[in-house]
Design a protein around this motif. Structure first.
Motif, PDB file in Angstrom:
ATOM      1  N   THR A   1       0.832  -1.211   0.000  1.00 16.88           N
ATOM      2  CA  THR A   1       0.000   0.000   0.000  1.00 16.88           C
ATOM      3  C   THR A   1       0.859   1.251   0.000  1.00 16.88           C
ATOM      4  O   THR A   1       0.626   2.189  -0.778  1.00 16.88           O
ATOM      5  CB  THR A   1      -0.931   0.009   1.226  1.00 16.88           C
ATOM      6  OG1 THR A   1      -1.751  -1.165   1.191  1.00 16.88           O
ATOM      7  CG2 THR A   1      -1.806   1.250   1.229  1.00 16.88           C
ATOM      8  N   VAL A   2       1.870   1.276   0.859  1.00 19.67           N
ATOM      9  CA  VAL A   2       2.760   2.437   0.926  1.00 19.67           C
ATOM     10  C   VAL A   2       3.532   2.592  -0.381  1.00 19.67           C
ATOM     11  O   VAL A   2       3.684   3.706  -0.924  1.00 19.67           O
ATOM     12  CB  VAL A   2       3.732   2.307   2.115  1.00 19.67           C
ATOM     13  CG1 VAL A   2       4.794   3.424   2.077  1.00 19.67           C
ATOM     14  CG2 VAL A   2       2.973   2.347   3.431  1.00 19.67           C
ATOM     15  N   PHE A   3       4.007   1.485  -0.920  1.00 22.17           N
ATOM     16  CA  PHE A   3       4.815   1.507  -2.145  1.00 22.17           C
ATOM     17  C   PHE A   3       4.033   2.131  -3.303  1.00 22.17           C
ATOM     18  O   PHE A   3       4.507   3.038  -3.987  1.00 22.17           O
ATOM     19  CB  PHE A   3       5.244   0.087  -2.491  1.00 22.17           C
ATOM     20  CG  PHE A   3       6.244  -0.021  -3.605  1.00 22.17           C
ATOM     21  CD1 PHE A   3       7.525   0.481  -3.466  1.00 22.17           C
ATOM     22  CD2 PHE A   3       5.893  -0.649  -4.794  1.00 22.17           C
ATOM     23  CE1 PHE A   3       8.456   0.365  -4.490  1.00 22.17           C
ATOM     24  CE2 PHE A   3       6.813  -0.777  -5.823  1.00 22.17           C
ATOM     25  CZ  PHE A   3       8.098  -0.268  -5.665  1.00 22.17           C
ATOM     26  N   VAL A   4       2.819   1.667  -3.515  1.00 21.95           N
ATOM     27  CA  VAL A   4       2.003   2.170  -4.629  1.00 21.95           C
ATOM     28  C   VAL A   4       1.551   3.611  -4.374  1.00 21.95           C
ATOM     29  O   VAL A   4       1.575   4.451  -5.288  1.00 21.95           O
ATOM     30  CB  VAL A   4       0.788   1.257  -4.871  1.00 21.95           C
ATOM     31  CG1 VAL A   4      -0.129   1.844  -5.937  1.00 21.95           C
ATOM     32  CG2 VAL A   4       1.250  -0.138  -5.291  1.00 21.95           C
ATOM     33  N   SER A   5       1.158   3.913  -3.137  1.00 25.28           N
ATOM     34  CA  SER A   5       0.679   5.263  -2.847  1.00 25.28           C
ATOM     35  C   SER A   5       1.798   6.282  -2.995  1.00 25.28           C
ATOM     36  O   SER A   5       1.560   7.409  -3.443  1.00 25.28           O
ATOM     37  CB  SER A   5       0.079   5.338  -1.442  1.00 25.28           C
ATOM     38  OG  SER A   5       1.058   5.097  -0.447  1.00 25.28           O
ATOM     39  N   ARG A   6       3.035   5.901  -2.652  1.00 23.51           N
ATOM     40  CA  ARG A   6       4.163   6.812  -2.830  1.00 23.51           C
ATOM     41  C   ARG A   6       4.434   7.046  -4.314  1.00 23.51           C
ATOM     42  O   ARG A   6       4.780   8.152  -4.728  1.00 23.51           O
ATOM     43  CB  ARG A   6       5.412   6.247  -2.151  1.00 23.51           C
ATOM     44  CG  ARG A   6       5.350   6.233  -0.658  1.00 23.51           C
ATOM     45  CD  ARG A   6       5.495   7.616  -0.053  1.00 23.51           C
ATOM     46  NE  ARG A   6       6.879   8.039  -0.016  1.00 23.51           N
ATOM     47  CZ  ARG A   6       7.278   9.278   0.226  1.00 23.51           C
ATOM     48  NH1 ARG A   6       6.378  10.214   0.433  1.00 23.51           N
ATOM     49  NH2 ARG A   6       8.547   9.597   0.244  1.00 23.51           N
ATOM     50  N   ALA A   7       4.264   6.019  -5.120  1.00 25.55           N
ATOM     51  CA  ALA A   7       4.436   6.193  -6.568  1.00 25.55           C
ATOM     52  C   ALA A   7       3.380   7.139  -7.123  1.00 25.55           C
ATOM     53  O   ALA A   7       3.669   7.988  -7.973  1.00 25.55           O
ATOM     54  CB  ALA A   7       4.364   4.839  -7.269  1.00 25.55           C
ATOM     55  N   GLU A   8       2.155   7.005  -6.652  1.00 27.27           N
ATOM     56  CA  GLU A   8       1.086   7.890  -7.120  1.00 27.27           C
ATOM     57  C   GLU A   8       1.313   9.316  -6.639  1.00 27.27           C
ATOM     58  O   GLU A   8       1.018  10.276  -7.366  1.00 27.27           O
ATOM     59  CB  GLU A   8      -0.265   7.344  -6.661  1.00 27.27           C
ATOM     60  CG  GLU A   8      -0.636   6.038  -7.377  1.00 27.27           C
ATOM     61  CD  GLU A   8      -1.944   5.428  -6.901  1.00 27.27           C
ATOM     62  OE1 GLU A   8      -2.311   5.654  -5.727  1.00 27.27           O
ATOM     63  OE2 GLU A   8      -2.586   4.719  -7.704  1.00 27.27           O
ATOM     64  N   ALA A   9       1.858   9.469  -5.429  1.00 30.40           N
ATOM     65  CA  ALA A   9       2.195  10.809  -4.938  1.00 30.40           C
ATOM     66  C   ALA A   9       3.306  11.413  -5.775  1.00 30.40           C
ATOM     67  O   ALA A   9       3.297  12.617  -6.082  1.00 30.40           O
ATOM     68  CB  ALA A   9       2.609  10.741  -3.473  1.00 30.40           C
ATOM     69  N   ALA A  10       4.276  10.602  -6.175  1.00 31.28           N
ATOM     70  CA  ALA A  10       5.368  11.083  -7.021  1.00 31.28           C
ATOM     71  C   ALA A  10       4.842  11.512  -8.391  1.00 31.28           C
ATOM     72  O   ALA A  10       5.282  12.522  -8.952  1.00 31.28           O
ATOM     73  CB  ALA A  10       6.429   9.991  -7.185  1.00 31.28           C
ATOM     74  N   LEU A  11       3.890  10.756  -8.938  1.00 33.28           N
ATOM     75  CA  LEU A  11       3.302  11.119 -10.227  1.00 33.28           C
ATOM     76  C   LEU A  11       2.559  12.454 -10.120  1.00 33.28           C
ATOM     77  O   LEU A  11       2.645  13.308 -11.019  1.00 33.28           O
ATOM     78  CB  LEU A  11       2.359  10.024 -10.711  1.00 33.28           C
ATOM     79  CG  LEU A  11       1.639  10.288 -12.040  1.00 33.28           C
ATOM     80  CD1 LEU A  11       2.636  10.519 -13.165  1.00 33.28           C
ATOM     81  CD2 LEU A  11       0.692   9.141 -12.383  1.00 33.28           C
ATOM     82  N   LYS A  12       1.845  12.636  -9.030  1.00 31.26           N
ATOM     83  CA  LYS A  12       1.141  13.907  -8.821  1.00 31.26           C
ATOM     84  C   LYS A  12       2.126  15.069  -8.789  1.00 31.26           C
ATOM     85  O   LYS A  12       1.896  16.121  -9.396  1.00 31.26           O
ATOM     86  CB  LYS A  12       0.348  13.846  -7.514  1.00 31.26           C
ATOM     87  CG  LYS A  12      -0.439  15.122  -7.214  1.00 31.26           C
ATOM     88  CD  LYS A  12      -1.233  14.997  -5.918  1.00 31.26           C
ATOM     89  CE  LYS A  12      -1.988  16.290  -5.622  1.00 31.26           C
ATOM     90  NZ  LYS A  12      -2.766  16.182  -4.353  1.00 31.26           N
ATOM     91  N   GLN A  13       3.265  14.865  -8.105  1.00 32.88           N
ATOM     92  CA  GLN A  13       4.283  15.919  -8.047  1.00 32.88           C
ATOM     93  C   GLN A  13       4.901  16.146  -9.422  1.00 32.88           C
ATOM     94  O   GLN A  13       5.190  17.290  -9.809  1.00 32.88           O
ATOM     95  CB  GLN A  13       5.364  15.534  -7.044  1.00 32.88           C
ATOM     96  CG  GLN A  13       6.477  16.565  -6.885  1.00 32.88           C
ATOM     97  CD  GLN A  13       5.974  17.869  -6.334  1.00 32.88           C
ATOM     98  OE1 GLN A  13       5.229  17.887  -5.363  1.00 32.88           O
ATOM     99  NE2 GLN A  13       6.359  18.983  -6.961  1.00 32.88           N
ATOM    100  N   ALA A  14       5.099  15.075 -10.180  1.00 27.90           N
ATOM    101  CA  ALA A  14       5.678  15.204 -11.522  1.00 27.90           C
ATOM    102  C   ALA A  14       4.817  16.076 -12.418  1.00 27.90           C
ATOM    103  O   ALA A  14       5.334  16.840 -13.241  1.00 27.90           O
ATOM    104  CB  ALA A  14       5.856  13.813 -12.142  1.00 27.90           C
TER     105      ALA A  14
END
Length: 439
Positions: free
Chosen positions: A136-149
């Protein structure tokens, strides 16, 4: 090399792909996940229809798979977002290089049924290099990174580690990183040229921050900005940038490069009551006129109904500082506020420029910005110019100034000075002669 897909239905969907991520998390101690979002893909389906859009998505998926022969897992997170999982340890620099590899490859257009499309991407990445794997943390951090990108200005790339915010010690380390970077001169300004489209002369530069990390090498400063925002150090970082930008003007002048520079300014800094006096101090320190400095505000900041913002902008312009609205058209512009603002430049968001050939509405938006700029007596600058065709269309519309990878990416100061003295600006390469674009 993975076998190509003949239908979007055969690509693992979100649920199947997350199962693959979970399997990789159990199998490997270290791995990275990249989420790849196709920029403004809704324009394709709106213009050409869903069937053509699906065919382009299929071509994108197969191209992405074909780029990486190493062991990896591939899937489709949502309509126009794909995912790649790579086992092993990957530094932020290595992931950034993979992002650049993807972008470079997709500069060649795709064709289907008489339509052409050049894909551009936002990419968010996350790395797992220690500790227990938490899906859960792994995927949510990736989605947060995409939002920042998606919020990044040029590279549209952002990378996080799983440990980044889950560990308070790491968050404190980010603050220490920022303090160390400022104290030990690890930060550096890169410069992307602004070019006159008729003469192909460099007429200005945008300053972009880079971080010379002692371990990871040259990085985009995303983690530092994250730390600055978290610990109320945006002003300190912003003033370092302004001071360095004015100092660069002195160096440029000594090397015979007579230009102005532009700097992105955060809303936090715009609300700082010391902004005007600090700029005056920097001007005296370097003996540089503030008329050679342009501050770029985001569209939502510029059109905010804030009395303080308007007062600050008035004081800055009284000092000779130029004011530009950045990424014009990307948000939901309040044209009434734009009408009433005293501006020196409108910078057209790069997505309209990069998709000029795909949608006539993009050209109409640029033409409208040109009309608005003329009525307001302010400059109109096109961002994201990457092809000779885009350059020709912008010339025909009457856009005078532009920046983008066709001319140069952001480069260190010494390289920028050399480029400014070069006879070959387009493509920043001796292989492409200016005669190719004579108008």
């Amino acid at each position: 090399m993975p076998n190509p897909h003949f239908s979007l239905a055969t690509i693992p969907n979100r649920y199947a792909f997350i199962d693959k991520i979970a399997h990789c998390g159990k199998k490997y101690k270290q791995l990275s996940l990249m989420l790849i979002d196709v920029v403004r893909f809704s324009d394709v389906t709106t213009s050409f229809g869903i069937e053509v859009g699906d065919q382009f998505l299929l071509k994108i998926a197969n191209r992405l798979q074909g780029l990486f022969n190493q062991q990896m897992e591939f899937g489709r997170i949502s309509g126009d977002v794909f995912g790649l999982v790579f086992p092993g340890v990957h530094s932020p620099r290595a992931l950034q290089q993979q992002f650049e590899f993807i972008v470079e490859h997709f500069k060649s257009p795709m064709y289907h049924d008489g339509h052409a499309f050049i894909a551009d991407f936002n990419v968010g990445a996350v790395t797992q290099f220690q500790g227990d794997f938490d899906l859960t943390v792994f995927v949510s951090r990736a989605e947060a990174a995409l939002k920042q990108a998606k919020q990044n200005k040029y590279e549209n790339f952002y990378v996080m580690s799983v440990q980044g915010k889950a560990d308070t010690g790491r968050s404190l380390a980010l603050k220490a990183d920022l303090q160390r970077a400022l104290a030990r001169d690890e930060l550096e300004l890169y410069f992307q040229p602004k070019v006159n489209l008729q003469t192909l002369e460099i007429v200005g530069a945008e300053c972009l921050l880079r971080w010379n990390h002692p371990l990871d090498g040259l990085l985009f400063p995303g983690p530092l900005i994250e730390a600055a925002e978290s610990y109320n150090m945006m002003n300190e970082l912003g003033y370092w940038t302004l001071d360095s930008a004015l100092r660069s003007l002195v160096d440029f002048a000594l090397k015979g490069v007579d230009i102005s520079v532009s700097v992105n300014i955060s809303p936090t800094q715009l609300y700082d009551t010391r902004l005007v006096e600090n700029l005056q101090a920097f001007s005296r320190k370097h003996n540089v006129s503030l008329s050679r400095l342009e501050l770029e505000l985001t569209e939502d900041t510029a059109v905010s109904n804030s009395l303080m913002v308007h007062e600050q902008m008035a004081k800055l312009r009284a000092l000779g500082v130029k004011i530009a609205v950045d990424d014009f058209g990307k948000g939901y512009s309040n044209l009434a506020f734009i009408r009433d603002l005293a501006l020196d430049a409108l910078k057209i968001d790069k997505t309209f420029v990069m998709q000029l050939s795909n949608n006539p509405v993009n050209q109409a938006i640029i033409e409208a910005a040109k009309v608005i700029g003329k009525a307001k007596a302010c400059e109109v600058i096109a961002e994201g110019v990457e092809t000779i065709g885009q350059l020709h269309v912008l010339r025909e519309i009457g856009i005078v100034t532009a920046q983008g990878f066709l001319f140069s990416k952001a480069i260190p100061q010494h390289e920028f000075i050399r480029l400014a003295h070069s006879d070959i600006i387009v493509g920043n390469s001796p292989s492409r002669q200016q005669g190719d674009i004579a108008g």
